[in-house]
Scaffold this active site. Structure first.
Site, short mmCIF file in Angstrom:
data_model
loop_
_atom_site.label_atom_id
_atom_site.label_comp_id
_atom_site.label_asym_id
_atom_site.label_seq_id
_atom_site.Cartn_x
_atom_site.Cartn_y
_atom_site.Cartn_z
N GLY A 94 -9.85 15.95 -6.02
CA GLY A 94 -9.24 17.26 -5.81
C GLY A 94 -7.96 17.34 -6.60
CD GLN A 125 -2.03 17.11 -7.53
OE1 GLN A 125 -3.02 17.67 -7.10
NE2 GLN A 125 -1.93 15.79 -7.60
CB CYS A 139 -2.00 11.78 -4.47
SG CYS A 139 -1.40 13.37 -5.06
CG LEU A 140 -5.49 13.06 -9.62
CD1 LEU A 140 -6.05 14.30 -10.29
CD2 LEU A 140 -6.04 11.81 -10.29
CG HIS A 179 -4.50 15.17 -0.40
ND1 HIS A 179 -4.05 13.87 -0.27
CD2 HIS A 179 -4.08 15.58 -1.63
CE1 HIS A 179 -3.39 13.53 -1.37
NE2 HIS A 179 -3.40 14.55 -2.21
CD GLU A 180 -6.16 18.31 -3.66
OE1 GLU A 180 -5.15 18.74 -4.25
OE2 GLU A 180 -6.51 17.11 -3.73
CG HIS A 193 -0.93 18.68 -3.53
ND1 HIS A 193 0.13 17.97 -4.05
CD2 HIS A 193 -1.98 17.83 -3.50
CE1 HIS A 193 -0.27 16.73 -4.33
NE2 HIS A 193 -1.54 16.63 -4.00
CO CO Z 1 -2.71 14.93 -4.14
#
Ligand code: CO
Length: 164
Positions: free
Chosen positions: A46, A51, A90-91, A132-133, A136
């Protein structure tokens, strides 16, 4: 469509509340496509617009057996239930993995790229990824919810044998 650079923690854009999308135009469609290309390139499940340095309420996530792409524009959480601890990454945190408690069920409302409002229910890891997304988009990062950091050695032990 393009692969974008992933913003890494710490960065102001990652901790701000993102702005609602008021009109689904070419810019938003391109943003969705860029999110997809970037997520695939960096092997995420995701990714959220902040991000890639765009502070709008847009995120995508892979869900279901087929890893379908769920596009979420202006998502809101309608309902959650249950609680479960599992490992997240997480990226924006390339070397951080750890245990986070999340609901086991979520019901959301969001808009797709055609401008249609939909409701979706998800459980398990899909619910986790969706929440999670959406976090963000409120500037909430998973490190603030970490119960325990999981080392790379532990990860290798847990998943090493499965990844042939
Ligand atoms: Co993340």
């Amino acid at each position: 469509m393009a692969i974008k650079e992933v913003v890494k923690h710490p960065a102001a854009v990652l901790t701000e509340k993102c702005t609602e999308v008021t009109e689904i135009n070419e810019e938003i469609i391109t943003l969705l496509d860029d999110l997809y290309d970037t997520m695939v390139e960096y092997d995420g499940v995701g990714i959220a617009a902040p991000q890639i340095n765009v502070p709008l309420r847009v995120a995508i996530v892979e869900i279901g057996e087929e890893r379908d792409i769920l596009e979420m524009i202006n998502p809101t959480v309608l309902e959650t239930d249950g609680a479960e601890v599992d490992i997240e990454g997480c990226l924006s945190f390339p070397n951080l993995f750890g245990e986070v408690e999340r609901p086991t069920y979520v019901k959301i409302e969001a808009c797709d790229r055609e401008g249609r409002v939909y409701e979706l229910e998800a459980g398990g890891f899909d619910a986790r990824a969706i929440l999670h997304e959406i976090d963000h988009l409120d500037g909430v990062l998973f490190n603030s919810k970490l119960i325990r950091v999981v080392t790379e050695e532990e990860l290798a032990e847990m998943y090493g044998e499965e990844e042939e």
